[in-house]
Design a protein around this motif. Sequence first.
Motif, PDB file in Angstrom:
ATOM      1  N   ILE A  51      29.965  43.435  40.883  1.00 17.06           N
ATOM      2  CA  ILE A  51      29.501  42.863  39.621  1.00 17.06           C
ATOM      3  C   ILE A  51      30.322  43.409  38.463  1.00 17.06           C
ATOM      4  CG2 ILE A  51      27.542  42.687  38.032  1.00 17.06           C
ATOM      5  CD1 ILE A  51      25.733  42.925  40.552  1.00 17.06           C
ATOM      6  N   GLY A  52      30.560  44.709  38.470  1.00 14.43           N
ATOM      7  CA  GLY A  52      31.375  45.317  37.421  1.00 14.43           C
ATOM      8  C   GLY A  52      32.798  44.781  37.407  1.00 14.43           C
ATOM      9  N   LEU A  53      33.391  44.629  38.577  1.00 19.56           N
ATOM     10  CA  LEU A  53      34.745  44.071  38.656  1.00 19.56           C
ATOM     11  C   LEU A  53      34.781  42.626  38.174  1.00 19.56           C
ATOM     12  CD1 LEU A  53      35.980  45.554  42.051  1.00 19.56           C
ATOM     13  CD2 LEU A  53      36.812  46.097  39.754  1.00 19.56           C
ATOM     14  N   ASN A  54      33.748  41.866  38.498  1.00 24.76           N
ATOM     15  CA  ASN A  54      33.688  40.483  38.041  1.00 24.76           C
ATOM     16  C   ASN A  54      33.565  40.421  36.514  1.00 24.76           C
ATOM     17  OD1 ASN A  54      33.648  37.692  38.317  1.00 24.76           O
ATOM     18  ND2 ASN A  54      31.436  37.630  38.531  1.00 24.76           N
ATOM     19  N   LEU A  55      32.781  41.307  35.931  1.00 29.85           N
ATOM     20  CA  LEU A  55      32.673  41.350  34.469  1.00 29.85           C
ATOM     21  C   LEU A  55      34.010  41.724  33.837  1.00 29.85           C
ATOM     22  CD1 LEU A  55      29.219  43.102  33.995  1.00 29.85           C
ATOM     23  CD2 LEU A  55      29.825  40.794  33.284  1.00 29.85           C
ATOM     24  N   LEU A  56      34.708  42.666  34.449  1.00 33.40           N
ATOM     25  CA  LEU A  56      36.004  43.096  33.923  1.00 33.40           C
ATOM     26  C   LEU A  56      37.026  41.960  33.995  1.00 33.40           C
ATOM     27  CD1 LEU A  56      37.645  45.474  32.810  1.00 33.40           C
ATOM     28  CD2 LEU A  56      38.251  46.026  35.169  1.00 33.40           C
ATOM     29  N   GLN A  57      37.113  41.290  35.134  1.00 36.54           N
ATOM     30  CA  GLN A  57      38.092  40.205  35.240  1.00 36.54           C
ATOM     31  C   GLN A  57      37.731  39.040  34.335  1.00 36.54           C
ATOM     32  OE1 GLN A  57      38.134  36.914  36.722  1.00 36.54           O
ATOM     33  NE2 GLN A  57      35.943  36.950  37.105  1.00 36.54           N
ATOM     34  N   SER A  58      36.448  38.775  34.124  1.00 37.52           N
ATOM     35  CA  SER A  58      36.076  37.663  33.244  1.00 37.52           C
ATOM     36  C   SER A  58      36.407  37.975  31.785  1.00 37.52           C
ATOM     37  CB  SER A  58      34.598  37.317  33.395  1.00 37.52           C
ATOM     38  OG  SER A  58      33.779  38.329  32.871  1.00 37.52           O
ATOM     39  N   ALA A  59      36.449  39.251  31.433  1.00 35.32           N
ATOM     40  CA  ALA A  59      36.840  39.627  30.070  1.00 35.32           C
ATOM     41  C   ALA A  59      38.296  39.261  29.797  1.00 35.32           C
ATOM     42  CB  ALA A  59      36.629  41.118  29.854  1.00 35.32           C
ATOM     43  N   PHE A  60      39.137  39.330  30.819  1.00 36.47           N
ATOM     44  CA  PHE A  60      40.557  39.038  30.644  1.00 36.47           C
ATOM     45  C   PHE A  60      40.912  37.586  30.952  1.00 36.47           C
ATOM     46  CE2 PHE A  60      40.552  43.646  31.306  1.00 36.47           C
ATOM     47  CZ  PHE A  60      41.262  44.040  30.181  1.00 36.47           C
ATOM     48  N   THR A  61      40.230  36.980  31.915  1.00 33.38           N
ATOM     49  CA  THR A  61      40.607  35.627  32.339  1.00 33.38           C
ATOM     50  C   THR A  61      39.708  34.545  31.769  1.00 33.38           C
ATOM     51  OG1 THR A  61      39.249  35.683  34.330  1.00 33.38           O
ATOM     52  CG2 THR A  61      41.496  36.531  34.514  1.00 33.38           C
ATOM     53  N   GLY A  62      38.482  34.897  31.409  1.00 34.18           N
ATOM     54  CA  GLY A  62      37.530  33.897  30.936  1.00 34.18           C
ATOM     55  C   GLY A  62      36.871  33.127  32.062  1.00 34.18           C
ATOM     56  N   PHE A  63      37.143  33.501  33.317  1.00 31.80           N
ATOM     57  CA  PHE A  63      36.553  32.813  34.467  1.00 31.80           C
ATOM     58  C   PHE A  63      35.308  33.555  34.927  1.00 31.80           C
ATOM     59  CE2 PHE A  63      36.057  32.498  39.095  1.00 31.80           C
ATOM     60  CZ  PHE A  63      35.803  31.146  39.196  1.00 31.80           C
ATOM     61  N   CYS A  64      34.199  32.845  34.979  1.00 40.01           N
ATOM     62  CA  CYS A  64      32.944  33.411  35.465  1.00 40.01           C
ATOM     63  C   CYS A  64      32.213  32.326  36.250  1.00 40.01           C
ATOM     64  CB  CYS A  64      32.084  33.886  34.298  1.00 40.01           C
ATOM     65  SG  CYS A  64      30.475  34.506  34.799  1.00 40.01           S
ATOM     66  N   PRO A  65      31.954  32.565  37.538  1.00 41.35           N
ATOM     67  CA  PRO A  65      31.271  31.550  38.344  1.00 41.35           C
ATOM     68  C   PRO A  65      29.906  31.157  37.788  1.00 41.35           C
ATOM     69  CG  PRO A  65      32.219  33.240  39.764  1.00 41.35           C
ATOM     70  CD  PRO A  65      32.369  33.712  38.351  1.00 41.35           C
ATOM     71  N   LEU A  66      29.144  32.120  37.299  1.00 46.17           N
ATOM     72  CA  LEU A  66      27.830  31.802  36.743  1.00 46.17           C
ATOM     73  C   LEU A  66      27.962  30.919  35.506  1.00 46.17           C
ATOM     74  CD1 LEU A  66      24.769  32.087  36.700  1.00 46.17           C
ATOM     75  CD2 LEU A  66      25.059  34.241  35.465  1.00 46.17           C
ATOM     76  N   ALA A  67      28.967  31.180  34.678  1.00 43.88           N
ATOM     77  CA  ALA A  67      29.174  30.355  33.482  1.00 43.88           C
ATOM     78  C   ALA A  67      29.484  28.910  33.863  1.00 43.88           C
ATOM     79  CB  ALA A  67      30.289  30.939  32.624  1.00 43.88           C
ATOM     80  N   LEU A  68      30.251  28.711  34.936  1.00 42.82           N
ATOM     81  CA  LEU A  68      30.541  27.345  35.395  1.00 42.82           C
ATOM     82  C   LEU A  68      29.271  26.633  35.835  1.00 42.82           C
ATOM     83  CD1 LEU A  68      33.797  27.958  37.464  1.00 42.82           C
ATOM     84  CD2 LEU A  68      33.588  26.957  35.180  1.00 42.82           C
ATOM     85  N   ILE A  69      28.414  27.353  36.548  1.00 45.82           N
ATOM     86  CA  ILE A  69      27.142  26.769  36.994  1.00 45.82           C
ATOM     87  C   ILE A  69      26.269  26.408  35.795  1.00 45.82           C
ATOM     88  CG2 ILE A  69      24.990  27.270  38.227  1.00 45.82           C
ATOM     89  CD1 ILE A  69      26.739  29.048  40.112  1.00 45.82           C
ATOM     90  N   LEU A  70      26.218  27.316  34.823  1.00 44.89           N
ATOM     91  CA  LEU A  70      25.393  27.065  33.640  1.00 44.89           C
ATOM     92  C   LEU A  70      25.933  25.912  32.808  1.00 44.89           C
ATOM     93  CD1 LEU A  70      24.645  30.758  32.645  1.00 44.89           C
ATOM     94  CD2 LEU A  70      23.044  29.109  33.623  1.00 44.89           C
ATOM     95  N   LYS A  71      27.262  25.745  32.763  1.00 38.40           N
ATOM     96  CA  LYS A  71      27.839  24.604  32.047  1.00 38.40           C
ATOM     97  C   LYS A  71      27.419  23.296  32.700  1.00 38.40           C
ATOM     98  CE  LYS A  71      31.886  26.818  30.077  1.00 38.40           C
ATOM     99  NZ  LYS A  71      33.348  26.933  30.099  1.00 38.40           N
TER     100      LYS A  71
END
Length: 66
Positions: free
Chosen positions: A36-56
């Motif tokens: 989870i921490g790594l996913n938060l870190l990578q989303s800070a740099f790339t803007g890619f978040c699987p949960l955000a795609l689902i919510l969109k």
Amino acid sequence: MNIDRIVFAFAGFMILLTLALGHWVSPYWYLFTAFIGLNLLQSAFTGFCPLALILKKMNKPSGAAF
């Protein structure tokens, strides 16, 4: 709630949950906490978040980050 707040709330909840599971059930749950921490870190740099795609797709209002 917009997508940003939902993502942050969900990530915080999951971190607390996996820390508790790691303490009381099995230390292997800490690996999920690290994921989870790594996913938060990578989303800070790339803007890619699987949960955000689902919510969109669920037509939640966008925030500043997602």
